[in-house]
Design a protein around this motif. Sequence first.
Motif, PDB file in Angstrom:
ATOM      1  N   LYS A   1      16.143  -2.325  -7.581  1.00 21.75           N
ATOM      2  CA  LYS A   1      15.574  -3.636  -7.233  1.00 21.75           C
ATOM      3  C   LYS A   1      15.040  -3.694  -5.804  1.00 21.75           C
ATOM      4  N   ASP A   2      15.457  -2.743  -4.968  1.00 23.37           N
ATOM      5  CA  ASP A   2      15.027  -2.749  -3.564  1.00 23.37           C
ATOM      6  C   ASP A   2      13.662  -2.099  -3.363  1.00 23.37           C
ATOM      7  N   ILE A   3      13.130  -1.482  -4.410  1.00 31.24           N
ATOM      8  CA  ILE A   3      11.841  -0.789  -4.267  1.00 31.24           C
ATOM      9  C   ILE A   3      10.714  -1.639  -4.853  1.00 31.24           C
ATOM     10  N   ASN A   4       9.717  -1.877  -4.019  1.00 31.41           N
ATOM     11  CA  ASN A   4       8.514  -2.588  -4.453  1.00 31.41           C
ATOM     12  C   ASN A   4       7.327  -1.650  -4.258  1.00 31.41           C
ATOM     13  N   LEU A   5       6.895  -1.024  -5.348  1.00 29.64           N
ATOM     14  CA  LEU A   5       5.792  -0.052  -5.258  1.00 29.64           C
ATOM     15  C   LEU A   5       4.504  -0.689  -4.753  1.00 29.64           C
ATOM     16  N   ASP A   6       4.346  -1.990  -4.972  1.00 36.66           N
ATOM     17  CA  ASP A   6       3.142  -2.681  -4.490  1.00 36.66           C
ATOM     18  C   ASP A   6       3.121  -2.792  -2.968  1.00 36.66           C
ATOM     19  N   ASN A   7       4.263  -2.553  -2.319  1.00 36.07           N
ATOM     20  CA  ASN A   7       4.342  -2.619  -0.858  1.00 36.07           C
ATOM     21  C   ASN A   7       4.306  -1.222  -0.232  1.00 36.07           C
ATOM     22  N   ILE A   8       3.915  -0.230  -1.025  1.00 39.74           N
ATOM     23  CA  ILE A   8       3.772   1.143  -0.533  1.00 39.74           C
ATOM     24  C   ILE A   8       2.325   1.564  -0.758  1.00 39.74           C
ATOM     25  N   TRP A   9       1.774   2.370   0.148  1.00 33.76           N
ATOM     26  CA  TRP A   9       0.379   2.802   0.030  1.00 33.76           C
ATOM     27  C   TRP A   9       0.091   3.311  -1.373  1.00 33.76           C
ATOM     28  N   LYS A  10      -0.866   2.694  -2.056  1.00 32.41           N
ATOM     29  CA  LYS A  10      -1.230   3.116  -3.409  1.00 32.41           C
ATOM     30  C   LYS A  10      -1.717   4.566  -3.396  1.00 32.41           C
ATOM     31  N   TYR A  11      -2.463   4.914  -2.367  1.00 30.26           N
ATOM     32  CA  TYR A  11      -2.949   6.297  -2.234  1.00 30.26           C
ATOM     33  C   TYR A  11      -1.775   7.272  -2.299  1.00 30.26           C
ATOM     34  N   GLY A  12      -0.717   6.972  -1.541  1.00 34.41           N
ATOM     35  CA  GLY A  12       0.444   7.864  -1.492  1.00 34.41           C
ATOM     36  C   GLY A  12       1.183   7.931  -2.814  1.00 34.41           C
ATOM     37  N   ILE A  13       1.381   6.777  -3.441  1.00 37.32           N
ATOM     38  CA  ILE A  13       2.079   6.730  -4.731  1.00 37.32           C
ATOM     39  C   ILE A  13       1.302   7.516  -5.791  1.00 37.32           C
TER      40      ILE A  13
ATOM     41  N   GLY B   1       0.260   7.903 -14.713  1.00 35.01           N
ATOM     42  CA  GLY B   1       1.463   8.281 -15.449  1.00 35.01           C
ATOM     43  C   GLY B   1       2.724   8.124 -14.626  1.00 35.01           C
ATOM     44  N   ASP B   2       3.735   8.909 -14.972  1.00 35.40           N
ATOM     45  CA  ASP B   2       5.046   8.808 -14.328  1.00 35.40           C
ATOM     46  C   ASP B   2       5.033   9.396 -12.925  1.00 35.40           C
ATOM     47  N   LEU B   3       6.036   8.992 -12.135  1.00 35.75           N
ATOM     48  CA  LEU B   3       6.182   9.479 -10.764  1.00 35.75           C
ATOM     49  C   LEU B   3       7.146  10.664 -10.733  1.00 35.75           C
ATOM     50  N   TYR B   4       6.664  11.770 -10.185  1.00 28.94           N
ATOM     51  CA  TYR B   4       7.499  12.967 -10.048  1.00 28.94           C
ATOM     52  C   TYR B   4       7.828  13.250  -8.587  1.00 28.94           C
ATOM     53  N   GLY B   5       7.484  12.332  -7.734  1.00 30.58           N
ATOM     54  CA  GLY B   5       7.807  12.420  -6.327  1.00 30.58           C
ATOM     55  C   GLY B   5       7.478  11.091  -5.684  1.00 30.58           C
ATOM     56  N   MET B   6       7.972  10.911  -4.473  1.00 35.05           N
ATOM     57  CA  MET B   6       7.582   9.754  -3.668  1.00 35.05           C
ATOM     58  C   MET B   6       6.968  10.281  -2.378  1.00 35.05           C
TER      59      MET B   6
ATOM     60  N   ALA C   1     -15.713  10.129   8.284  1.00 37.21           N
ATOM     61  CA  ALA C   1     -14.896  10.633   7.180  1.00 37.21           C
ATOM     62  C   ALA C   1     -13.777  11.501   7.745  1.00 37.21           C
ATOM     63  N   THR C   2     -12.665  11.549   7.042  1.00 39.48           N
ATOM     64  CA  THR C   2     -11.573  12.451   7.406  1.00 39.48           C
ATOM     65  C   THR C   2     -10.601  12.504   6.237  1.00 39.48           C
ATOM     66  N   TRP C   3      -9.545  13.290   6.394  1.00 39.21           N
ATOM     67  CA  TRP C   3      -8.604  13.439   5.292  1.00 39.21           C
ATOM     68  C   TRP C   3      -7.274  12.754   5.593  1.00 39.21           C
ATOM     69  N   ILE C   4      -6.539  12.529   4.520  1.00 37.70           N
ATOM     70  CA  ILE C   4      -5.184  11.988   4.627  1.00 37.70           C
ATOM     71  C   ILE C   4      -4.244  13.020   4.030  1.00 37.70           C
ATOM     72  N   GLY C   5      -3.363  13.525   4.836  1.00 41.47           N
ATOM     73  CA  GLY C   5      -2.380  14.471   4.335  1.00 41.47           C
ATOM     74  C   GLY C   5      -1.205  13.727   3.720  1.00 41.47           C
ATOM     75  N   SER C   6      -0.391  14.426   2.993  1.00 41.74           N
ATOM     76  CA  SER C   6       0.841  13.853   2.473  1.00 41.74           C
ATOM     77  C   SER C   6       1.725  14.980   1.971  1.00 41.74           C
TER      78      SER C   6
ATOM     79  N   ALA D   1      11.231   4.710   0.792  1.00 39.06           N
ATOM     80  CA  ALA D   1      10.907   3.332   0.394  1.00 39.06           C
ATOM     81  C   ALA D   1      11.857   2.278   0.935  1.00 39.06           C
ATOM     82  N   SER D   2      12.902   2.687   1.667  1.00 35.55           N
ATOM     83  CA  SER D   2      13.838   1.689   2.190  1.00 35.55           C
ATOM     84  C   SER D   2      13.417   1.240   3.581  1.00 35.55           C
TER      85      SER D   2
END
Length: 451
Positions: free
Chosen positions: A124-136, A149-154, A316-321, A345-346
């Motif tokens: 309940k403490d995780i709100n995916l809408d409050n995390i960068w969509k790009y990253g998710i 699809g499903d998340l295999y990492g954060m 232009a530039t890149w975003i690492g993750s 996410a906390s």
Amino acid sequence: MVKRKSWITSMLLMLVTALVLAGCGGGSGGTGSGSGDKELTFMFRGGTDEQKAYQAVVKKFEEEHPGVKVKIIVTAADQYATKLRAAITGNSMPDVFYFAPGDMKAYVNSNVLMNLTPYIEKNKDINLDNIWKYGIDLYRYDGKMAGQGDLYGMPKDVGPFALGYNKTLFEKEGIPFPDKDKPYTWEEFIKVNQQATKDTNGDGKPDVFGTGFNVQWALQAFVWSNGADWLDESKTKVTIDDPKFAEALQFFADMQNKYKITPSIEEAQTLDTYQRWMKGEMAFFPVGPWDMSTFEKLPFDYDLLPFPAGSTGKSATWIGSLGIGVSAKTKHPEEAAELVNYLTASKEGMKQLVDAKVQIPNLLDMADEWAKDTSTKPENKQEFIDIVKDYGRALPGNYTYNAEWYDMFFTDIQPVLDGKMTAADYVKQQQPKMQKLLDKAVEQEKKSQNK
């Protein structure tokens, strides 16, 4: 009687050996010796400041989760991928670990990564809408397409690769500060660099330079802003033989060979470009969020601006993750997933990492507040946010089953940078080699999906 004693001694030795081996087990879900704690192993990489930051966050996690102990395994950045693959092959996977988004599909198809979706949905403490969509989205996979699809990492973080400039040097040379909202054209960028490049000790050679870019991490900004790319929209065709691509690569090489605004190979060997920037002997240098803790101690003031724009007129530039995932073989899936969520996410974990100046916030509301704080360096932190929100892109190798085709681009590029080969000849030479490797990656992906 002698035989009985010998038998008892043998049994005791076997028992002791078994206990010792059990104590060493750890790995994917061992338990703490004798304490009843659930032990997780967490494998990651990072500089000194990042290591300290993550160790502090893990300690806080342990305090808030009694009965869970985390064994940290830190690896040098250049050895990390090799050691992780060795752990996978040797069946000694850490419970929780960093992984590159480009490896996700292979790891999911090989049953290396655990599906985190059920654990995230019930938290309940995780709100995916409050995390960068790009990253998710980098860590979503439905078995065929990444990004859904499903998340295999954060996302451990999102790392916008910005351009920095030495404000102190600009003031000293009477160069007007750049417009933080409007990129230089390539021509304007050259002129400013030429103003900054100086021989200050009178030996006839420049000792202060305009810039010094590493081709592997900075060429993307020039290629993309000139309307070219490494791949077509289908991500199955290598497009470096586009004249716009060659034009961008030639411009990049000309900064050293024609315009003399970046150190030559010999000059870079005497003192590399990173050290020159750190000493204040360079006007422009790329800056990632991971640099902030180190750059806090620079002997000059610096700030951020957009990368110069080519024919598109847009920067232009890149975003690492990097992702943080859980081994599919962990013995403690609940606790391992909870550690991932705490690190990514906390609010508590994220605040510690952001305060340590090793990344920008994953949480959108925290990121907005952070960017508004101009009391900490760099002042224009909004540039990092703009890159993630508006114009940053993933590195080309992230789109494909592996990045061997992309790595091939950089293997023989030195003659172009040295001015001994034209960019046009180079892209013509490399395109078929890269296409062959990309075709192979496409076939490997198809085979892995049919397993």
